[in-house]
Structure formats: C-alpha cells, structure tokens
Design a protein around this motif. Structure first.
Motif, mmCIF file in Angstrom:
data_model
loop_
_atom_site.group_PDB
_atom_site.id
_atom_site.type_symbol
_atom_site.label_atom_id
_atom_site.label_comp_id
_atom_site.label_asym_id
_atom_site.label_seq_id
_atom_site.Cartn_x
_atom_site.Cartn_y
_atom_site.Cartn_z
ATOM 1 N N ALA A 202 -16.613 -5.352 3.212
ATOM 2 C CA ALA A 202 -15.659 -6.029 4.082
ATOM 3 C C ALA A 202 -16.169 -7.420 4.464
ATOM 4 O O ALA A 202 -17.352 -7.615 4.703
ATOM 5 C CB ALA A 202 -15.404 -5.200 5.337
ATOM 6 N N GLN B 25 -15.231 -1.155 5.201
ATOM 7 C CA GLN B 25 -15.913 -0.674 4.004
ATOM 8 C C GLN B 25 -17.139 -1.555 3.784
ATOM 9 O O GLN B 25 -17.204 -2.666 4.296
ATOM 10 C CB GLN B 25 -14.994 -0.722 2.774
ATOM 11 N N GLY C 79 0.784 -1.231 0.000
ATOM 12 C CA GLY C 79 0.000 0.000 0.000
ATOM 13 C C GLY C 79 0.811 1.273 0.000
ATOM 14 O O GLY C 79 0.415 2.258 -0.594
ATOM 15 N N ARG D 167 -11.850 -4.044 1.448
ATOM 16 C CA ARG D 167 -11.312 -3.025 2.342
ATOM 17 C C ARG D 167 -11.907 -3.175 3.734
ATOM 18 O O ARG D 167 -13.107 -3.380 3.888
ATOM 19 C CB ARG D 167 -11.635 -1.631 1.808
ATOM 20 N N CYS D 168 -11.075 -3.027 4.720
ATOM 21 C CA CYS D 168 -11.536 -3.070 6.101
ATOM 22 C C CYS D 168 -12.428 -1.867 6.376
ATOM 23 O O CYS D 168 -12.156 -0.757 5.921
ATOM 24 C CB CYS D 168 -10.332 -3.056 7.034
ATOM 25 N N TYR E 69 -6.479 -0.820 -7.756
ATOM 26 C CA TYR E 69 -7.365 -1.440 -6.781
ATOM 27 C C TYR E 69 -6.598 -1.591 -5.468
ATOM 28 O O TYR E 69 -5.406 -1.860 -5.470
ATOM 29 C CB TYR E 69 -7.811 -2.822 -7.267
ATOM 30 N N ARG E 70 -7.280 -1.445 -4.372
ATOM 31 C CA ARG E 70 -6.654 -1.583 -3.060
ATOM 32 C C ARG E 70 -7.341 -2.703 -2.294
ATOM 33 O O ARG E 70 -8.558 -2.835 -2.325
ATOM 34 C CB ARG E 70 -6.762 -0.276 -2.288
ATOM 35 N N ALA E 71 -6.535 -3.502 -1.607
ATOM 36 C CA ALA E 71 -7.059 -4.582 -0.777
ATOM 37 C C ALA E 71 -6.360 -4.519 0.582
ATOM 38 O O ALA E 71 -5.175 -4.206 0.656
ATOM 39 C CB ALA E 71 -6.795 -5.934 -1.434
ATOM 40 N N ASP E 72 -7.092 -4.788 1.627
ATOM 41 C CA ASP E 72 -6.533 -4.804 2.972
ATOM 42 C C ASP E 72 -6.300 -6.241 3.422
ATOM 43 O O ASP E 72 -7.184 -7.100 3.304
ATOM 44 C CB ASP E 72 -7.465 -4.092 3.953
ATOM 45 N N GLN F 276 -8.615 -8.611 5.425
ATOM 46 C CA GLN F 276 -9.781 -9.159 4.738
ATOM 47 C C GLN F 276 -9.478 -10.480 4.029
ATOM 48 O O GLN F 276 -10.382 -11.187 3.603
ATOM 49 C CB GLN F 276 -10.324 -8.151 3.731
ATOM 50 N N GLU G 81 -10.788 -6.188 -4.372
ATOM 51 C CA GLU G 81 -10.760 -4.927 -3.645
ATOM 52 C C GLU G 81 -11.613 -5.018 -2.377
ATOM 53 O O GLU G 81 -12.711 -4.483 -2.301
ATOM 54 C CB GLU G 81 -11.240 -3.798 -4.548
ATOM 55 N N SER H 41 -1.969 -3.449 3.557
ATOM 56 C CA SER H 41 -2.682 -3.173 2.306
ATOM 57 C C SER H 41 -1.804 -3.437 1.087
ATOM 58 O O SER H 41 -0.581 -3.325 1.151
ATOM 59 C CB SER H 41 -3.147 -1.719 2.284
#
Length: 131
Positions: free
Chosen positions: A112, A109, A40, A106-107, A67-70, A73, A104, A91
């Motif tokens: 989630a 969100q 991230g 996200r925590c 795209y962002r992923a945590d 998750q 994608e 991330s």
C-alpha cells in the motif's frame, strides 16, 4: 454490470460485452496485449461467456490474469461537500493477458502507498457538490 443495479443485461450492454470479449480474444490470438477494467463489484467477469474464455478472478485461464486495485491508493477522493477529499475505496478489477501487477495496489496490504489508518468514504445515495 453493477451488483447494485437491476442485474439485467439489456441488448446494448450484451453487444458491448460481446465486442469487448471478442477484441480480447482477437488480440491474444494475434500475439497482442489486451486488458479490461471494471469496478470491483462488477458482474462482467461472472458471465458464462467470459468465464469460459478467460476464467474467473479466483481461477484465471492462462494467459489471462486478474488484478485488483483500490482507488484510495491512486488518489481517488470523495467529491462531496460534507467530507471533501476523503479517501474512497472504489476498487477496480483489471483482466489482462500481460502483467498488470504494478497496478495492483491494495489498501491495508503490504504494498500500500497510502497510510492504512484512513477511513473510506462511500458515495452512495445522495451527495451535495459545489455547482
């Protein structure tokens, strides 16, 4: 390419970045998919050559998207003995010329998967692990 490091790109890193960029361009030019994943906080997507070719996470250039992923998750857990199994944010940013929106997650969100009540543990500094 971490923001935590010296933020100086050595010759080997520059060559790797250039190769990755060229492969993405080649794949897209030939109608094939290409994607790149980085942590991230990466500096990669802020490099001039990358922004000229792909845009930025805030302003992507078609057909590229970001795209962002945590990590919490997708099961990323703290490995330290002092808090084993605690969720870690860790991330990732994905860039691709095809749809990666399914990744994608996200925590805290709307989409989630894990409850939004957990606290994140960070693996910075020193940490003790078994072995």
């Amino acid at each position: 390419m971490s923001r935590l490091g010296k933020q100086q790109i050595d010759e080997a890193t520059q060559m790797q970045n250039d190769l990755s960029r060229k492969i993405c361009v080649h794949q897209d030019t030939n109608g094939r998919g290409a994607s790149v994943e980085n942590p991230g906080g990466t500096l990669l997507f802020n490099l001039k050559e990358w922004e000229q070719e792909f845009g930025s996470p805030e302003r992507p250039k078609f057909p590229w998207s970001f795209y962002r992923a945590d990590g919490c998750q997708v099961g990323i857990e703290y490995p330290g003995d002092d808090d084993p199994g605690a969720p870690m944010m860790k991330s990732q940013i994905w860039m691709g010329n095809f749809d990666l929106s399914g990744m994608e997650l996200r925590c805290r969100q709307p989409l989630a998967l894990a409850p939004a009540t957990h606290k994140h543990r960070h693996a910075l500094g020193t940490m003790s692990i078994d072995g």
